[in-house]
Design a protein around this motif. Structure first.
Motif, PDB file in Angstrom:
ATOM      1  N   LEU A  76     -18.080   9.696  20.374  1.00 26.31           N
ATOM      2  CA  LEU A  76     -16.939   9.559  19.454  1.00 26.31           C
ATOM      3  C   LEU A  76     -16.258   8.210  19.712  1.00 26.31           C
ATOM      4  N   PRO A  77     -15.549   7.689  18.718  1.00 31.07           N
ATOM      5  CA  PRO A  77     -14.842   6.422  18.970  1.00 31.07           C
ATOM      6  C   PRO A  77     -13.739   6.602  20.009  1.00 31.07           C
ATOM      7  N   SER A  78     -13.362   5.510  20.622  1.00 29.39           N
ATOM      8  CA  SER A  78     -12.261   5.583  21.590  1.00 29.39           C
ATOM      9  C   SER A  78     -10.961   5.884  20.848  1.00 29.39           C
ATOM     10  N   ILE A  79      -9.963   6.331  21.592  1.00 29.36           N
ATOM     11  CA  ILE A  79      -8.662   6.654  20.990  1.00 29.36           C
ATOM     12  C   ILE A  79      -8.107   5.428  20.262  1.00 29.36           C
ATOM     13  N   ARG A  80      -8.190   4.281  20.936  1.00 31.41           N
ATOM     14  CA  ARG A  80      -7.626   3.055  20.359  1.00 31.41           C
ATOM     15  C   ARG A  80      -8.349   2.653  19.078  1.00 31.41           C
ATOM     16  N   GLN A  81      -9.676   2.747  19.119  1.00 35.35           N
ATOM     17  CA  GLN A  81     -10.454   2.366  17.929  1.00 35.35           C
ATOM     18  C   GLN A  81     -10.103   3.258  16.733  1.00 35.35           C
ATOM     19  N   LEU A  82     -10.077   4.564  16.968  1.00 36.65           N
ATOM     20  CA  LEU A  82      -9.793   5.491  15.864  1.00 36.65           C
ATOM     21  C   LEU A  82      -8.354   5.316  15.361  1.00 36.65           C
TER      22      LEU A  82
ATOM     23  N   ARG B 131       0.827  -1.205   0.000  1.00 31.23           N
ATOM     24  CA  ARG B 131       0.000   0.000   0.000  1.00 31.23           C
ATOM     25  C   ARG B 131       0.862   1.257   0.000  1.00 31.23           C
ATOM     26  N   THR B 132       0.668   2.077  -1.028  1.00 31.62           N
ATOM     27  CA  THR B 132       1.462   3.301  -1.098  1.00 31.62           C
ATOM     28  C   THR B 132       0.593   4.534  -0.870  1.00 31.62           C
ATOM     29  N   ARG B 133      -0.715   4.336  -0.837  1.00 31.94           N
ATOM     30  CA  ARG B 133      -1.628   5.469  -0.628  1.00 31.94           C
ATOM     31  C   ARG B 133      -1.450   6.011   0.782  1.00 31.94           C
ATOM     32  N   THR B 134      -1.513   7.325   0.891  1.00 35.87           N
ATOM     33  CA  THR B 134      -1.346   7.932   2.217  1.00 35.87           C
ATOM     34  C   THR B 134      -2.689   8.379   2.802  1.00 35.87           C
ATOM     35  N   ILE B 135      -3.749   8.207   2.000  1.00 31.57           N
ATOM     36  CA  ILE B 135      -5.071   8.639   2.483  1.00 31.57           C
ATOM     37  C   ILE B 135      -5.752   7.479   3.215  1.00 31.57           C
ATOM     38  N   ARG B 136      -6.231   7.771   4.417  1.00 36.82           N
ATOM     39  CA  ARG B 136      -6.895   6.754   5.226  1.00 36.82           C
ATOM     40  C   ARG B 136      -8.195   7.320   5.773  1.00 36.82           C
ATOM     41  N   SER B 137      -9.144   6.446   5.967  1.00 41.06           N
ATOM     42  CA  SER B 137     -10.425   6.943   6.474  1.00 41.06           C
ATOM     43  C   SER B 137     -10.956   6.039   7.586  1.00 41.06           C
TER      44      SER B 137
ATOM     45  N   GLN C 221      -4.935   3.464  11.235  1.00 35.95           N
ATOM     46  CA  GLN C 221      -3.576   2.886  11.248  1.00 35.95           C
ATOM     47  C   GLN C 221      -2.551   3.919  11.704  1.00 35.95           C
ATOM     48  N   LEU C 222      -2.863   4.554  12.837  1.00 34.80           N
ATOM     49  CA  LEU C 222      -1.986   5.575  13.401  1.00 34.80           C
ATOM     50  C   LEU C 222      -1.525   5.141  14.788  1.00 34.80           C
ATOM     51  N   ASN C 223      -0.500   5.838  15.278  1.00 39.65           N
ATOM     52  CA  ASN C 223      -0.072   5.620  16.652  1.00 39.65           C
ATOM     53  C   ASN C 223      -1.155   6.188  17.581  1.00 39.65           C
ATOM     54  N   PRO C 224      -1.585   5.450  18.616  1.00 39.87           N
ATOM     55  CA  PRO C 224      -2.627   5.973  19.510  1.00 39.87           C
ATOM     56  C   PRO C 224      -2.262   7.339  20.116  1.00 39.87           C
TER      57      PRO C 224
ATOM     58  N   MET D 289     -20.589   9.361   9.779  1.00 40.98           N
ATOM     59  CA  MET D 289     -19.653  10.482   9.565  1.00 40.98           C
ATOM     60  C   MET D 289     -18.236   9.931   9.415  1.00 40.98           C
ATOM     61  N   GLU D 290     -17.651  10.228   8.289  1.00 42.05           N
ATOM     62  CA  GLU D 290     -16.322   9.668   7.996  1.00 42.05           C
ATOM     63  C   GLU D 290     -15.233  10.725   8.186  1.00 42.05           C
ATOM     64  N   ILE D 291     -14.106  10.281   8.678  1.00 39.10           N
ATOM     65  CA  ILE D 291     -12.953  11.172   8.814  1.00 39.10           C
ATOM     66  C   ILE D 291     -11.883  10.663   7.843  1.00 39.10           C
ATOM     67  N   VAL D 292     -11.294  11.579   7.107  1.00 39.56           N
ATOM     68  CA  VAL D 292     -10.279  11.185   6.113  1.00 39.56           C
ATOM     69  C   VAL D 292      -8.995  11.955   6.407  1.00 39.56           C
ATOM     70  N   ILE D 293      -7.913  11.224   6.543  1.00 37.82           N
ATOM     71  CA  ILE D 293      -6.640  11.906   6.795  1.00 37.82           C
ATOM     72  C   ILE D 293      -5.637  11.523   5.705  1.00 37.82           C
ATOM     73  N   ASP D 294      -4.672  12.392   5.525  1.00 40.64           N
ATOM     74  CA  ASP D 294      -3.617  12.123   4.546  1.00 40.64           C
ATOM     75  C   ASP D 294      -2.276  12.208   5.276  1.00 40.64           C
TER      76      ASP D 294
END
Lengths: 280, 126
Positions: free
Chosen positions: B36-42, A121-127, B47-50, B1-6
């Protein structure tokens, strides 16, 4: 005599279900995906070349056939009564574990598949959805209540049977064993509900459906394990231990029926695998 | 409600989370009292560090956009709509700009301002 014939038929059914019917169903499902969602149109679905997955499917199927041949050998051993009925339980258990080997191989392959997906996976966008997930989003209170009720009925049964001091009875270690099993099932359900997303492309709806299925499976497996151990104790208490291999085989088949359930392929959103990975 | 990050964006991920939650509150997608979702769930879903999500939640809680109700979870604050319009970061920048302008007007060099600012931040003058 009739009981023997019934047992043989049930054991043959175990061989057929676990080594032929369900593996064939799974193979057809995977081949359907290969044919209808090819790598050129759905590149995200194939983190490694298609040939690798075709080889894996071939190995899975042939291992099942190999295990089925061994299982049929065990069946002949049963019918010939070489072991005089005493080793029936051991034969049923050994057969089950051999039949379970391809399933384990498949589980390992699936984990590797998701790992490769993450690596590719190279995409940086996550939701993600901004809603908390709750237990009852995935399982009805009725089913969970039933599983808990059966567990407590089992505890009551153990306490009751323990009074009689049967030599074969394991006592309170039965409660410990079932409690640990249930904790294990609960941990799997929890991991699916709140754990890391295995498939990075999977849509929210698909993930919810998949999680619902796993949580329900865990509840049914918990019920099946608890009921089986209870039933076994009752059989022994009434001097019907000779029926145990037959019920053990039924129990294994029940476990297989529960475990092989999968989300209908028509309900899976394959569009998410279509997009080419974006380089950043 | 969706959250999108880059994660490839120059804006830090925690700031993206804060901005999107505030925007959702202002647009009415997240009403006061919504869970809101819990920190761990979000963190797992994105796929981020909590710690990254925890930082975003901490700053949102400081701004009274969200509130934590013990074991019950995290919810949108009753005054979140008003509080989401307050941008503390922008306020700090505008205040600093005023002060820096005053210093420059008094003939203080940029280098002196930087050193003094560093000293104040590190409590060296106390």
């Amino acid at each position: 005599m009739y009981l023997d014939i019934l047992f043989y038929m049930i054991f043959l059914s175990q061989i057929f279900l676990l080594s032929w019917y369900y593996p064939k169903k799974l193979r057809t499902r995977v081949e359907y995906v290969f044919n209808n969602y090819p790598p050129d149109k759905y590149p995200n679905l194939y983190p490694r070349p298609l040939e690798k997955y075709q080889r894996g499917l071939w190995t899975y199927w042939n291992t099942n056939i190999f295990m089925m041949i061994i299982a049929l050998g065990f069946f002949l051993l049963l019918v010939s009564r070489v072991a005089n009925g005493e080793a029936d339980t051991a034969i049923v258990v050994t057969t089950f574990f051999l039949q379970f080997v391809p399933m384990l191989m498949l589980e390992v392959a699936v984990l590797r598949y998701y790992k490769a997906m993450q690596e590719n996976r190279t995409r940086t966008i996550r939701s993600a959805q901004l809603q908390p997930r709750r237990l009852f989003d995935f399982i009805s209170p009725g089913l969970l209540g039933l599983a808990i009720l059966i567990y407590f009925a089992f505890v009551a049964l153990i306490i009751y049977v323990n009074q009689f001091g049967f030599s074969w009875f394991g006592g309170y270690s039965n409660i410990l064993m079932i409690t640990l099993s249930n904790l294990f099932f609960a941990a799997i359900a929890y991991w699916h509900m709140f754990g890391k997303k295995m498939d990075p492309y999977q849509s929210h709806e698909d993930r919810m459906n998949q999680t619902k299925l796993v949580v329900k499976q865990m509840a049914f497996v918990s019920i099946a394990v608890t009921l089986y151990v209870s039933f076994n104790i009752v059989l022994s208490a009434f001097g019907l231990r000779h029926l145990q291999p037959m019920f053990l085989s039924i129990y294994f088949q029940l476990l297989a029926i529960i475990s092989y359930q999968a989300v209908s392929i028509e309900n899976i959103d394959f569009e998410v695998y279509k997009e080419e990975p974006l380089a950043t | 409600m969706e959250i999108v990050i880059d994660t490839g964006d120059t804006v830090p991920v925690f700031a993206q989370i804060i901005e999107q939650i505030k925007n959702a509150v202002l647009s009415g997608d997240l009403a006061p009292g919504s869970a809101l979702p819990s920190i761990r769930q979000l963190a797992n879903d994105l796929q981020l560090n909590p710690n990254t999500v925890a930082k975003a939640y901490r700053l949102l809680e400081r701004d009274s956009v969200i509130e934590t109700r013990g074991y019950r979870g995290t919810f949108i604050h009753p005054d979140a709509v008003t509080n989401s319009t307050v941008d503390l970061n922008a306020w700090v920048i505008s205040k600093l700009e005023e002060v820096v302008k005053e210093f420059r007007g008094a003939g203080v060099t940029d280098s002196e301002i930087r050193i003094a600012f560093g000293n104040v931040m590190n409590n060296r003058n106390k």
